[in-house]
Design a protein around this motif. Structure first.
Motif, short mmCIF file in Angstrom:
data_model
loop_
_atom_site.label_atom_id
_atom_site.label_comp_id
_atom_site.label_asym_id
_atom_site.label_seq_id
_atom_site.Cartn_x
_atom_site.Cartn_y
_atom_site.Cartn_z
N PHE A 1 5.40 -14.93 -7.47
CA PHE A 1 6.39 -14.46 -8.43
C PHE A 1 6.39 -12.94 -8.60
N TRP A 2 5.56 -12.24 -7.85
CA TRP A 2 5.43 -10.79 -8.02
C TRP A 2 6.34 -10.05 -7.05
N ASN A 3 7.10 -9.08 -7.57
CA ASN A 3 8.02 -8.28 -6.77
C ASN A 3 7.51 -6.83 -6.77
N PRO A 4 6.91 -6.35 -5.67
CA PRO A 4 6.36 -5.00 -5.66
C PRO A 4 7.46 -3.94 -5.79
N MET A 5 7.17 -2.91 -6.59
CA MET A 5 8.11 -1.79 -6.78
C MET A 5 7.51 -0.50 -6.23
#
Length: 64
Positions: A15-19
């Motif tokens: 569920f993690w979206n790297p920025m």
């Protein structure tokens, strides 16, 4: 002794979206509405929580 968080870090979560290199958005749940005041006017913005890549929580799900 290794801890659970080393294996269940946000960077390894489905569920993690790297920025950036060390931060990203948790997209486990819908974005949250945040209210803030700008020049005596209240503004609203929807956003996902931003977490560090090595943070962790109980909702972790391993990424494919």
């Amino acid at each position: 002794m290794k801890t659970k968080k080393a294996h269940r870090a946000c960077e390894a979560c489905a569920f993690w979206n790297p920025m950036e290199e060390s931060h990203g958005e948790c997209r486990r749940h819908a974005p949250q509405t945040v209210a803030f005041e700008v020049d005596d006017e209240v503004k609203f913005e929807s956003m996902f929580p931003v977490t560090a890549s090595d943070d962790w929580c109980g909702d972790y799900e391993k990424a494919d």
